[in-house]
Design a protein around this motif. Structure first.
Motif, short mmCIF file in Angstrom:
data_model
loop_
_atom_site.label_atom_id
_atom_site.label_comp_id
_atom_site.label_asym_id
_atom_site.label_seq_id
_atom_site.Cartn_x
_atom_site.Cartn_y
_atom_site.Cartn_z
N SER A 127 0.76 -1.22 -0.23
CA SER A 127 -0.29 0.00 -0.02
C SER A 127 0.82 1.11 -0.01
N VAL A 128 1.80 1.33 0.80
CA VAL A 128 2.80 2.67 0.87
C VAL A 128 3.48 2.58 -0.41
N LEU A 129 3.97 1.53 -0.65
CA LEU A 129 5.12 1.64 -1.89
C LEU A 129 4.38 2.08 -3.19
N THR A 130 3.20 1.61 -3.35
CA THR A 130 2.42 1.91 -4.51
C THR A 130 1.86 3.47 -4.65
N LYS A 131 1.50 3.77 -3.34
CA LYS A 131 1.29 5.18 -3.41
C LYS A 131 2.27 6.16 -3.31
N SER A 132 3.50 5.88 -2.97
CA SER A 132 4.57 6.56 -2.68
C SER A 132 5.23 7.66 -3.97
N ASP A 133 5.80 8.69 -3.47
CA ASP A 133 6.25 9.37 -4.70
C ASP A 133 7.79 8.90 -5.07
N THR A 134 8.47 9.22 -6.07
CA THR A 134 9.58 8.77 -6.36
C THR A 134 10.91 9.01 -5.27
N SER A 135 10.75 10.36 -4.80
CA SER A 135 11.85 10.55 -3.74
C SER A 135 11.82 9.60 -2.62
N TYR A 136 10.26 9.35 -2.12
CA TYR A 136 10.49 8.54 -1.17
C TYR A 136 10.88 7.09 -1.45
N ILE A 137 10.53 6.59 -2.73
CA ILE A 137 11.14 5.32 -3.20
C ILE A 137 12.60 5.27 -3.15
N ASN A 138 13.13 6.65 -3.90
CA ASN A 138 14.46 6.46 -4.05
C ASN A 138 15.34 6.39 -2.37
N SER A 139 14.71 7.05 -1.59
CA SER A 139 15.41 7.18 -0.25
C SER A 139 15.19 5.66 0.57
N THR A 140 13.99 5.28 0.27
CA THR A 140 13.74 3.95 0.95
C THR A 140 14.79 2.65 0.37
N VAL A 141 14.75 2.71 -1.07
CA VAL A 141 15.55 1.54 -1.77
C VAL A 141 17.00 1.66 -1.33
N LYS A 142 17.65 2.87 -1.06
CA LYS A 142 18.92 2.59 -0.46
C LYS A 142 19.35 1.73 0.63
N GLY A 143 18.59 1.23 1.35
CA GLY A 143 18.79 0.21 2.31
C GLY A 143 18.63 -1.12 1.72
#
Length: 150
Positions: A127-143
């Motif tokens: 739910s969170v991932l599909t609704k998130s903007d690109t900047s959130y995804i980019n910061s999350t994927v770093k881990g």
């Protein structure tokens, strides 16, 4: 049925020993996270003594075992691929955690509770991932593995 203190203590001791054998240090904090660079797992201290503490420790130990996602192989990683990468690794960590519990002969109550939490967490991730903007995804994927240009 609820988790009794002796069940909690026995499984917690087994999970701590499992972590120690893999060189993983456990620390208390205000979240749950696996930090591969420091070989550490952070555990939310407000859940100590509760089933949730064991479930998320097990899930984080599941991250310790995992390889890179198949999606790491792709040269270009746009938002969709990054979401797939995160969800792939989270799913694998939950699956690995289930195997850990089975290997440690956890009770059916604990295993069933783990699977229920897996479903709840998985639903929330998606739910969170599909609704998130690109900047959130980019910061999350770093881990989630090797660094690459975003």
């Amino acid at each position: 049925m609820s988790l009794q203190n002796n069940q909690y203590n026995k499984l917690y001791a087994k999970l701590k020993a499992y972590a120690r054998r893999r060189g993983i240090n456990l620390y208390l904090g205000d979240t749950y996270a696996y930090c591969p660079d420091t070989q550490a797992i952070i555990l939310n201290e407000k859940h100590i003594g509760k089933l949730k503490h064991l479930i998320y420790l097990t899930h984080e130990l599941g991250h310790v075992q995992q390889d890179n996602s198949i999606f790491h192989k792709l040269k270009y990683k746009g938002k969709k691929i990054k979401i797939c990468l995160i969800s792939d690794l989270e799913h694998e960590a939950w699956r690995n955690g289930l195997s850990i519990l089975q290997d440690l002969n956890a009770s059916e109550f604990i295993i069933d509770s783990y699977i229920k939490e897996w479903a709840d967490a998985w639903h929330e991730y998606m739910s969170v991932l599909t609704k998130s903007d690109t900047s959130y995804i980019n910061s999350t994927v770093k881990g989630y593995g090797p660094e690459w240009p975003i």
